[in-house]
Design a protein around this motif. Structure first.
Motif, mmCIF file in Angstrom:
data_model
loop_
_atom_site.group_PDB
_atom_site.id
_atom_site.type_symbol
_atom_site.label_atom_id
_atom_site.label_comp_id
_atom_site.label_asym_id
_atom_site.label_seq_id
_atom_site.Cartn_x
_atom_site.Cartn_y
_atom_site.Cartn_z
ATOM 1 N N GLU A 161 0.829 -1.206 0.000
ATOM 2 C CA GLU A 161 0.000 0.000 0.000
ATOM 3 C C GLU A 161 0.863 1.256 0.000
ATOM 4 O O GLU A 161 1.755 1.409 0.848
ATOM 5 C CB GLU A 161 -0.923 0.024 1.230
ATOM 6 N N THR B 46 -6.156 -7.103 -10.781
ATOM 7 C CA THR B 46 -6.685 -7.135 -9.420
ATOM 8 C C THR B 46 -5.664 -6.598 -8.431
ATOM 9 O O THR B 46 -4.478 -6.493 -8.738
ATOM 10 C CB THR B 46 -7.108 -8.559 -9.006
ATOM 11 N N ALA B 47 -6.167 -6.259 -7.231
ATOM 12 C CA ALA B 47 -5.310 -5.788 -6.144
ATOM 13 C C ALA B 47 -5.317 -6.837 -5.034
ATOM 14 O O ALA B 47 -5.894 -6.644 -3.976
ATOM 15 C CB ALA B 47 -5.788 -4.431 -5.633
ATOM 16 N N GLU B 73 -4.696 -0.454 -4.291
ATOM 17 C CA GLU B 73 -5.917 -0.135 -5.027
ATOM 18 C C GLU B 73 -5.787 1.151 -5.830
ATOM 19 O O GLU B 73 -6.408 1.301 -6.885
ATOM 20 C CB GLU B 73 -7.097 -0.032 -4.048
ATOM 21 N N THR B 94 -11.470 -5.392 -6.914
ATOM 22 C CA THR B 94 -11.078 -5.299 -5.506
ATOM 23 C C THR B 94 -12.388 -5.375 -4.726
ATOM 24 O O THR B 94 -13.418 -5.735 -5.288
ATOM 25 C CB THR B 94 -10.292 -3.994 -5.225
ATOM 26 N N PHE B 98 -12.769 -0.723 -0.881
ATOM 27 C CA PHE B 98 -11.458 -0.175 -1.248
ATOM 28 C C PHE B 98 -11.537 0.589 -2.566
ATOM 29 O O PHE B 98 -10.821 1.564 -2.763
ATOM 30 C CB PHE B 98 -10.413 -1.288 -1.282
ATOM 31 N N ALA B 99 -12.408 0.156 -3.469
ATOM 32 C CA ALA B 99 -12.602 0.899 -4.718
ATOM 33 C C ALA B 99 -13.187 2.272 -4.401
ATOM 34 O O ALA B 99 -12.697 3.298 -4.877
ATOM 35 C CB ALA B 99 -13.525 0.128 -5.658
ATOM 36 N N ALA B 103 -9.708 4.408 -3.371
ATOM 37 C CA ALA B 103 -9.247 4.707 -4.725
ATOM 38 C C ALA B 103 -10.087 5.787 -5.411
ATOM 39 O O ALA B 103 -9.918 6.043 -6.593
ATOM 40 C CB ALA B 103 -9.244 3.421 -5.551
#
Ligand SMILES: Cc1ncc(C[n+]2csc(CCOP(=O)(O)OP(=O)(O)O)c2C)c(N)n1
Ligand SMILES: [Mg+2]
Lengths: 290, 335
Positions: A161, B46-47, B73, B94, B98-99, B103
């Motif tokens: 991250e 993908t994350a 993300e 994801t 988180f999207a 993000a």
């Protein structure tokens, strides 16, 4: 080292070994309640938690909000099972709570949250928050002229991250010598091995380059972990400290150590007693013996 | 003391399927594989949640078209934008939280502002996990509805998901799909001739006593509630609004106006703030359509952790609770 110092170190290690055994045992018992989950991680990090909670951290089990405590931030919410085990062992949480782990209205939800559990400092689970919160708390402690310290346990996945690295840079910039990051490098993330998902090696070099005092140890070698913590805490450098711990998922239960590594493991109903038995054998302890 | 065992969180495998409901496994993954066979521009990204968003099916079928971007993300969205700029059709996956939360800025500027052809697939929309607020995307639609250019799709079941994947490929522009993953119920098979179309609401059941306008898994609940209420002599219509944005205002207005005395319930797997309910309410208000209007949705709170069935009851989105809510208001209306 003098003879007495050697003897005292040996007894410290022995005491921590028992703590680590108990932490593993509590975690297995919680795992059994759900039948699945993050047991592999808990077994892997148990030695580091034993050193943290029974050697390094200044806490008052009777008063988890004691102002002068060291703050232990768990950003990896899914590792809650591991921290609960340590908090139970430390007497912050009652052992009776084990049977409700992850069940409706339990104080031990599967993902760690501050409002549910005494001793759980932050709400984790959205990975990559912990170290940044730690930066703010470390700044706040300095501002209050407090000698308390911030520990943040993060995972190798959290190194993916961007927010983590913002905090890494910031902590060095602010010379946060009261901030200690512990990174669990178990080489596992949700989809695959960490090295396959997004390779971050050489991990230690990166932290060093960002301006941290860096230690890397076998996180399942109690003596090595103990020494790293002692050195990190005794150092009078003005840098933040990071202790990178290479751990083995499932450590202490041979059949889980050998099983295909997985972020979220399923263990059959009849295997839990086998797991507890194997743990006893590894430690040469009879179940329940403290 | 009762010996009844407390329900478990049952974690990542929590399913929304009823006990003997027909299901399809990983409909998104299989539909994407099928679409990719016909269009070589499709790539999957993908994350670190490929396995948990059913994208692993695609990864297995097309390993060289699969990009594991790591648990990052923000990068996922930027890289998706980059892929789209080079002419590909990235499906980026994801979890919804988180999207939408982490993000957002990257989706907004890197993708939506340039109207790039990125398909954002969010797992665990609304209340579909018992993990607590870190994983419960109770406000993802509210967050995304304010973003210009972004189409928001909230499929009901496996049938919807299968059809929406191809529709998303055929549609040029950014789309956010609220993914149901794992063993996904099949319920729309029963409505002959049903077809998912981006931007279209579909009447599934007609009924003069009440109308439920719903999206996502709440359409499944609405159908079940309508079936149950029918046995009690009440006819409850169901209008499935699988595209939340742009809203099919024409169909909604027509349906509501057809029986102006019917109370309207909007049911969504989302907070009552900023989702389908408020979209429909503002539409009706702007058009001067005065009806009895009720929302069935999640409260404006951080929700509890626990087992999904417990939480769906607690927050009023289980079939049982939907029936109760409708009975409260329809009984009054009928008498
Ligand atoms: C911001 C964010 N993205 C994705 C996830 C979903 N997720 C939960 S755990 C996990 C794997 C992260 O790696 P790590 O913590 O090292 O996993 P472990 O060692 O426990 O297998 C992922 C992707 C999350 N919780 N938070
Ligand atoms: Mg890991």
């Amino acid at each position: 080292m003098s003879q007495t110092a050697t003897a005292s170190k040996a007894s410290t290690v022995e005491a921590l070994r028992k703590r680590a055994y108990n932490i593993r045992r509590h975690a297995l018992r919680m795992g059994e309640v759900q039948g699945q989950g993050y047991v592999g991680q808990a077994l892997g990090i148990a030695d580091v938690l034993a050193v943290s909670y029974f050697h390094a951290l200044k806490i008052d089990p009777k008063n988890p909000e004691w102002e002068e405590r060291d703050r232990f931030l768990l950003s990896i919410g899914h590792y809650a099972i591991a921290l609960y085990a340590a908090l139970i062992e430390a007497g912050v949480i009652s052992e009776d709570e084990i049977e409700d782990y992850g069940s409706d209205d339990s104080i031990l939800p599967m993902s760690g949250m501050a409002a549910y559990t005494p001793g759980m400092e932050i709400t984790g689970g959205s990975l990559g928050h912990g170290l940044g919160i730690g930066v703010g708390m470390a700044l706040g402690l300095k501002r209050k002229q407090s000698t308390s310290r911030i520990f943040n346990l993060l995972s190798d996945g959290e190194l993916n991250e961007g927010s983590t690295w913002e905090a890494v840079a910031s902590a060095a910039h602010w010379k946060l010598d009261n901030l200690i990051a512990i990174v669990d490098v178990n080489d596992q993330q949700a989809d695959d091995k960490s090295s396959m998902v997004l390779n971050y090696e050489p991990i230690a070099d990166k932290w060093t380059a960002f301006g941290w005092e860096t230690y890397r140890v076998d996180g399942n070698d109690l003596e090595a972990v103990l020494e790293a913590f002692d050195n990190a805490l005794a150092s009078n450098s003005d840098k933040p400290r990071v202790i990178i711990c290479d751990t083995l998922m499932g450590r202490g239960v041979p059949f889980l150590e050998k099983r295909d590594k997985n972020h979220f493991i399923r263990v059959d109903e009849n295997e839990w007693s086998v797991a507890l038995k194997e743990l006893d054998d590894v430690y040469g302890i009879q179940s329940g013996e403290k | 003391m009762s010996a009844k065992k407390k329900l478990k969180t049952s974690a990542m495998i929590a399913s929304i399927a009823g006990e003997d409901q027909p299901t399809t496994s990983a409909p998104f993954g299989h539909a994407l594989v099928e679409a990719a066979g016909k269009n070589d521009k499709i790539v999957g990204m993908t994350a670190d949640l490929g396995k948990y968003t059913d994208l692993h099916i695609f990864a297995k079928a097309y390993p060289d078209r699969y990009y594991q971007m790591g648990m990052a993300e923000q990068l996922l969205m930027m890289a998706g934008a980059g892929m789209a700029r080079e002419g590909f059709i990235p499906f980026v996956t994801t979890y919804s939280v988180f999207a939408s939360r982490r993000a957002y800025d990257f989706i907004c500027l890197a993708i939506a502002e340039e109207n790039l052809n990125v398909k954002i697939v969010g797992g665990l929309p609304g209340l579909t996990t018992g993990y607590g607020p870190s994983h419960q995307a109770t406000e993802d639609v509210a967050i995304f509805r304010g973003m210009p250019n972004l189409t928001i799709v909230d499929p009901c079941d496996a049938v919807d998901i299968e059809q929406s994947v191809q529709a998303m490929v055929d549609f040029n522009g950014p789309v956010y799909l609220r993914l149901l993953r794992g063993k996904v119920p099949r319920v729309l098979d029963r409505f002959e001739g049903y077809k998912f179309e981006i931007g279209k609401a579909k009447q599934l059941i007609d009924g003069k006593d009440a109308l439920i306008i719903s999206s996502g898994l709440m359409t499944m609940r609405a159908i079940e509630a309508s079936d149950e209420l029918k046995e009690k002599g009440k006819e409850v219509g169901v209008l499935h609004c699988a595209t939340i944005k742009p809203l099919d205002t024409q169909t909604i207005l027509e349906e509501v106006r057809r029986h102006p005395d019917r109370p309207v319930f909007v049911a969504e797997n989302h907070s009552v703030v900023g989702g389908l309910g408020e979209s429909v309410a503002s539409l009706l208000m702007k058009e001067g359509v005065a009806v009895k209007f009720y929302q069935i949705g999640l409260p404006d709170e951080f929700l509890d952790a626990g087992a999904l069935p417990t939480l769906h009851d607690r927050y009023g989105i289980s079939t049982k609770e939907v029936v109760k809510t409708i009975e409260q208001h329809v009984a009054v209306n009928v008498n």
